[in-house]
Design an enzyme around this catalytic site. Structure first.
Site, PDB file in Angstrom:
ATOM      1  N   GLY A  51      -1.851   6.213   2.602  1.00  0.00           N
ATOM      2  CA  GLY A  51      -1.740   4.911   3.265  1.00  0.00           C
ATOM      3  C   GLY A  51      -2.228   4.991   4.698  1.00  0.00           C
ATOM      4  O   GLY A  51      -2.760   6.015   5.129  1.00  0.00           O
ATOM      5  N   CYS A  52      -2.036   3.897   5.437  1.00  0.00           N
ATOM      6  CA  CYS A  52      -2.534   3.819   6.819  1.00  0.00           C
ATOM      7  C   CYS A  52      -1.614   4.580   7.770  1.00  0.00           C
ATOM      8  O   CYS A  52      -0.974   3.983   8.628  1.00  0.00           O
ATOM      9  CB  CYS A  52      -2.651   2.362   7.263  1.00  0.00           C
ATOM     10  SG  CYS A  52      -3.866   1.425   6.347  1.00  0.00           S
ATOM     11  N   VAL A  53      -1.499   5.879   7.582  1.00  0.00           N
ATOM     12  CA  VAL A  53      -0.634   6.675   8.465  1.00  0.00           C
ATOM     13  C   VAL A  53      -1.399   7.862   9.033  1.00  0.00           C
ATOM     14  O   VAL A  53      -2.306   8.353   8.421  1.00  0.00           O
ATOM     15  CB  VAL A  53       0.647   7.178   7.764  1.00  0.00           C
ATOM     16  CG1 VAL A  53       1.612   6.042   7.540  1.00  0.00           C
ATOM     17  CG2 VAL A  53       0.317   7.880   6.482  1.00  0.00           C
TER      18      VAL A  53
ATOM     19  N   GLN B  38       0.780  -1.244   0.000  1.00  0.00           N
ATOM     20  CA  GLN B  38       0.000   0.000   0.000  1.00  0.00           C
ATOM     21  C   GLN B  38       0.811   1.293   0.000  1.00  0.00           C
ATOM     22  O   GLN B  38       0.245   2.370  -0.037  1.00  0.00           O
ATOM     23  CB  GLN B  38      -0.981   0.009   1.170  1.00  0.00           C
ATOM     24  CG  GLN B  38      -0.317   0.028   2.534  1.00  0.00           C
ATOM     25  CD  GLN B  38      -1.216   0.658   3.581  1.00  0.00           C
ATOM     26  OE1 GLN B  38      -1.268   1.861   3.709  1.00  0.00           O
ATOM     27  NE2 GLN B  38      -1.944  -0.159   4.327  1.00  0.00           N
TER      28      GLN B  38
END
Lengths: 456, 111
Positions: B109-111, A170
């Site tokens: 993203g996953c941030v 990702q």
């Protein structure tokens, strides 16, 4: 239709009060390419492909009782604004789509996308209160699927989905960067334990450990911590050097099922190629959901083809079996956030408490907790929709701030990446003076390092 | 979108506090951006901020953390080339703080 549009305009006005008009090129530019004819065609094709039985059953079963309203953190945090009730979100999206057989306007799609991507975290708390257990998340995911097929997706989320499509991870991490990071972490933890090993491509290992993209990209210390735990516990483990190391799947949340399926397949295939007995995944929530609920089903699998264990369960087993011993428990007051995808979705609540009590001295529960816990408001891909939606996300989770404040804890344990970042945002916005930590961060701090691993 | 006042001009800033236009950034902004997060910049921060900018201009993406840590090791010696040290400089981490002070967009993203 005119009535639905009018109601939508009212809802739109209401949202403007709290956070102003939000600009997101993915949505605003996305609808410019749409015509009512194109929308109708795409929706009907999508509904036919989805089969529709599950969707139709849910929509037909709902008696509009509204019991779901009080379950939703968006609804509660926005002073019970009725447009944020779960049933209202379905009413503003899927109902008109089905009722009008796909004949809706581009503006309707813009609003539907905003609701589906940013006003619902797919956390399923509402399903706990629905007398029929209707899976609202499935309905809103179906709306997202339609939006994806129409090319109307939030820009930041879409970038992440693109990264999955191109790199299978990702965050645009290249294979050489991945391998180099794994090897560098082995070097780095030599300061913590003696002779650590991070095996790459070790065939027949008991465990293939998998992480999410942000770990090699920015949070490599989490990979180091996992390696310390693995080494001390004497685990026969490995990382793949190739695609499939990233267990995350934001394509699942953007509605890009084709890419979601490819990413999931790569993850499972990596374990097969290494002949690993099982996969253990780090502290991530949506990645777990992607293998037991959404991605597996798209691939035609009832359950993952190789056992997949979440980090919470893995730590639970290590502690229970005494493979990891605790030297001195963590002293600061902690509370535990229950991530929807591992607790509500998969029932790891008691294991999470076992781990918390084993490593922490002073643990206070949030109220409510376990499967009734309030969502972090970051999950479901909402934090991945990026900065344009950050303020809205914080305002829409006041209820979480209140819930955490009441515990008096200093540390919020968040065994999920989205929860971890999202709750840190909530803490900052409401000035709670707390901090979030993963289990691994505390575990590495308090665990006993046996003599043979002691440095120097 | 919120506006950020700097030297008599207003700059678009997103809801996470990142400058909207990375090309509008100038060096004088970094200490101000850092101050908002309670970080005081010194030479060590600047080494990384300049590295981040150069990398971004070349590759249009922020570098992975290992590159930043290796850069630190080169500039300040091997004993400072580790992740812990980097997080001491930027407690919010490379994505949410170092990139922000360098005027770069928030990574996706996953941030």
């Amino acid at each position: 239709m005119a009535v639905a549009e009018k109601k939508m305009a009212v809802a739109e006005k209401k949202t403007e009060k709290a956070w102003g008009k939000i600009v997101d090129a993915g949505l605003d530019e996305g609808i410019k390419k749409l015509t009512p004819e194109k929308i109708e065609k795409v929706i009907n094709k999508a509904l036919a492909a989805m089969g529709g039985a599950r969707l139709k059953t849910y929509v037909d079963t709902c008696i509009h009782c509204g019991l779901c309203s009080e379950a939703c953190h968006h609804y509660l945090s926005n002073d019970r604004d009725p447009s944020f009730a779960p049933v209202a979100k379905v009413k503003q999206t899927m109902w008109p789509i089905l009722k009008n057989k796909g004949r809706v306007t581009p503006e309707f799609i813009r609003r539907a996308a905003e609701i589906a991507y940013t006003e619902c975290n797919l956390c399923k708390r509402c399903s706990m209160y629905c007398p029929f257990g209707i899976d609202m998340a499935y309905i809103l995911l179906s709306v997202r699927r339609i939006c994806h097929l129409l090319g109307v997706t939030p820009l930041y989320l879409q970038d992440t989905a693109h990264s999955h499509a191109v790199t299978m991870n990702q965050m645009w991490v290249k294979q050489d960067d991945w391998i180099d990071t794994v090897q560098w972490q082995e070097e780095e933890i030599r300061a913590e334990i003696k002779n650590p090993r991070i095996p790459i491509d070790k065939e027949g290992a008991d465990i293939m450990y998998s992480v999410i993209g942000p770990e090699p990209k920015f949070q490599a210390q989490l990979m180091g911590q996992a390696a310390i735990i693995m080494n001390v516990a004497g685990i026969n483990w490995t990382y793949p050097s190739f695609d499939g190391w990233d267990n995350s799947d934001m394509a699942m949340y953007s509605g890009d099922h084709e890419i979601m399926g490819r990413v999931k397949r790569a993850h499972f295939e990596a374990a097969f190629r290494l002949k690993a007995k099982k996969i253990v995944m780090g502290e991530c929530g949506h990645a777990f959901r992607s293998i037991y609920d959404v991605g597996n089903r798209w691939l035609g699998l009832k359950m993952p083809p190789v056992p997949v264990i979440h980090a919470i369960q893995f730590y639970y087993e290590l502690l229970r079996e005494g493979r990891i011993k605790i030297a001195k428990k963590f002293k600061e007051p902690v509370t535990l956030h229950d991530p929807c995808n591992v607790i509500r979705g998969r029932g790891l609540g008691e294991m999470a408490r076992y781990v918390t009590n084993a490593i922490c001295e002073d643990f206070t529960e949030m109220q409510p907790n376990r499967e009734y816990n309030f969502c972090c408001c970051a999950g479901g891909g909402v934090i991945n929709c990026g900065p344009p939606w950050a303020k809205k996300r914080a305002i829409s989770n006041r209820v979480k701030a209140e819930q955490m404040k009441e515990t008096g804890a200093h540390i919020v344990i968040t065994p999920c990446h989205n929860c971890h970042s999202g709750i840190e945002d909530i803490i900052k916005y409401y000035k709670l003076g707390m901090h979030t930590k993963f289990f691994s961060e505390i575990l590495v701090e308090v665990m006993e390092i046996p003599e043979e691993f002691k440095v120097g | 979108m919120p506006k950020w006042p700097y030297k008599g001009k207003e700059y678009d800033m997103d809801e996470d506090g990142f400058l909207q236009d990375w090309e509008a950034w100038e060096e004088g902004m970094a200490p101000e951006l850092a101050k908002m997060e309670g970080v005081e910049l010194d030479d060590r921060h600047w080494e990384l901020i300049r590295y981040l900018r150069d990398y971004y201009i070349k590759y249009q993406i922020a570098p992975p953390i290992k590159m930043l840590v290796k850069e630190m090791a080169k500039a300040f010696g091997p004993e400072k080339g580790n992740t812990k040290y980097l997080y001491q400089l930027f407690p919010g981490g490379p994505a949410k703080q170092a990139c922000k002070f360098a005027g770069l967009p928030k990574p996706t993203g996953c941030v």
